[in-house]
Design a protein around this motif. Sequence first.
Motif, mmCIF file in Angstrom:
data_model
loop_
_atom_site.group_PDB
_atom_site.id
_atom_site.type_symbol
_atom_site.label_atom_id
_atom_site.label_comp_id
_atom_site.label_asym_id
_atom_site.label_seq_id
_atom_site.Cartn_x
_atom_site.Cartn_y
_atom_site.Cartn_z
ATOM 1 N N CYS A 2 0.856 -1.176 0.000
ATOM 2 C CA CYS A 2 0.000 0.000 0.000
ATOM 3 C C CYS A 2 0.905 1.243 0.000
ATOM 4 O O CYS A 2 1.642 1.462 0.956
ATOM 5 C CB CYS A 2 -0.869 -0.047 1.257
ATOM 6 S SG CYS A 2 -2.008 1.305 1.399
ATOM 7 N N PRO A 3 0.928 2.035 -1.079
ATOM 8 C CA PRO A 3 1.871 3.153 -1.173
ATOM 9 C C PRO A 3 1.807 4.122 -0.003
ATOM 10 O O PRO A 3 2.835 4.616 0.458
ATOM 11 C CB PRO A 3 1.481 3.857 -2.475
ATOM 12 C CG PRO A 3 0.714 2.861 -3.250
ATOM 13 C CD PRO A 3 0.071 1.943 -2.254
ATOM 14 N N GLU A 4 0.614 4.405 0.512
ATOM 15 C CA GLU A 4 0.533 5.352 1.616
ATOM 16 C C GLU A 4 1.050 4.770 2.931
ATOM 17 O O GLU A 4 1.282 5.499 3.892
ATOM 18 C CB GLU A 4 -0.896 5.895 1.787
ATOM 19 C CG GLU A 4 -1.950 4.856 2.050
ATOM 20 C CD GLU A 4 -2.568 4.281 0.788
ATOM 21 O OE1 GLU A 4 -3.478 3.464 0.940
ATOM 22 O OE2 GLU A 4 -2.143 4.607 -0.323
ATOM 23 N N ALA A 5 1.270 3.447 2.988
ATOM 24 C CA ALA A 5 1.816 2.836 4.204
ATOM 25 C C ALA A 5 3.302 3.126 4.351
ATOM 26 O O ALA A 5 3.853 3.017 5.434
ATOM 27 C CB ALA A 5 1.576 1.337 4.195
ATOM 28 N N LEU A 6 3.960 3.477 3.266
ATOM 29 C CA LEU A 6 5.398 3.748 3.302
ATOM 30 C C LEU A 6 5.614 5.210 3.677
ATOM 31 O O LEU A 6 5.974 6.042 2.867
ATOM 32 C CB LEU A 6 6.032 3.424 1.947
ATOM 33 C CG LEU A 6 7.546 3.375 1.908
ATOM 34 C CD1 LEU A 6 8.075 2.353 2.895
ATOM 35 C CD2 LEU A 6 8.012 3.036 0.519
ATOM 36 N N ASP A 7 5.386 5.507 4.940
ATOM 37 C CA ASP A 7 5.539 6.882 5.399
ATOM 38 C C ASP A 7 6.800 7.016 6.257
ATOM 39 O O ASP A 7 7.547 6.064 6.439
ATOM 40 C CB ASP A 7 4.288 7.349 6.152
ATOM 41 C CG ASP A 7 4.035 6.571 7.432
ATOM 42 O OD1 ASP A 7 4.923 5.812 7.893
ATOM 43 O OD2 ASP A 7 2.943 6.726 7.983
ATOM 44 N N GLY A 8 7.030 8.188 6.795
ATOM 45 C CA GLY A 8 8.229 8.453 7.573
ATOM 46 C C GLY A 8 8.381 7.564 8.792
ATOM 47 O O GLY A 8 9.493 7.151 9.126
ATOM 48 N N LEU A 9 7.273 7.249 9.460
ATOM 49 C CA LEU A 9 7.368 6.404 10.651
ATOM 50 C C LEU A 9 7.824 4.996 10.302
ATOM 51 O O LEU A 9 8.661 4.418 10.994
ATOM 52 C CB LEU A 9 6.025 6.359 11.387
ATOM 53 C CG LEU A 9 5.601 7.669 12.043
ATOM 54 C CD1 LEU A 9 4.205 7.532 12.649
ATOM 55 C CD2 LEU A 9 6.598 8.092 13.099
ATOM 56 N N VAL A 10 7.281 4.429 9.248
ATOM 57 C CA VAL A 10 7.701 3.095 8.828
ATOM 58 C C VAL A 10 9.172 3.125 8.432
ATOM 59 O O VAL A 10 9.942 2.232 8.798
ATOM 60 C CB VAL A 10 6.824 2.570 7.667
ATOM 61 C CG1 VAL A 10 7.377 1.276 7.095
ATOM 62 C CG2 VAL A 10 5.394 2.373 8.142
ATOM 63 N N LEU A 11 9.586 4.153 7.734
ATOM 64 C CA LEU A 11 10.982 4.254 7.318
ATOM 65 C C LEU A 11 11.915 4.451 8.508
ATOM 66 O O LEU A 11 13.083 4.073 8.449
ATOM 67 C CB LEU A 11 11.148 5.391 6.307
ATOM 68 C CG LEU A 11 10.440 5.158 4.973
ATOM 69 C CD1 LEU A 11 10.567 6.390 4.086
ATOM 70 C CD2 LEU A 11 10.971 3.924 4.266
ATOM 71 N N ASP A 12 11.444 5.010 9.603
ATOM 72 C CA ASP A 12 12.243 5.134 10.822
ATOM 73 C C ASP A 12 12.322 3.816 11.582
ATOM 74 O O ASP A 12 13.330 3.515 12.213
ATOM 75 C CB ASP A 12 11.653 6.194 11.754
ATOM 76 C CG ASP A 12 11.886 7.607 11.262
ATOM 77 O OD1 ASP A 12 12.762 7.806 10.394
ATOM 78 O OD2 ASP A 12 11.190 8.511 11.748
ATOM 79 N N VAL A 13 11.267 3.029 11.539
ATOM 80 C CA VAL A 13 11.211 1.774 12.288
ATOM 81 C C VAL A 13 12.198 0.747 11.737
ATOM 82 O O VAL A 13 12.834 0.021 12.498
ATOM 83 C CB VAL A 13 9.773 1.200 12.276
ATOM 84 C CG1 VAL A 13 9.733 -0.231 12.763
ATOM 85 C CG2 VAL A 13 8.861 2.068 13.122
#
Length: 51
Positions: A2-13
């Motif tokens: 899901c493109p909108e799932a790839l946000d800043g928080l996921v990228l930080d995790v």
Amino acid sequence: MCPEALDGLVLDVIPAMMMRRPRVCGSEWADGEMAEVIDRNVVPLMRSSPS
């Protein structure tokens, strides 16, 4: 994915999970463990859309 799932928080995790064990526990990832971490934790994060 899901493109909108790839946000800043996921990228930080993702890097945080990878760095935690060596820094906090003092041990490295064994072969295959990182793939399991990604399959069990990162993939589901990227499939779900933020609330």
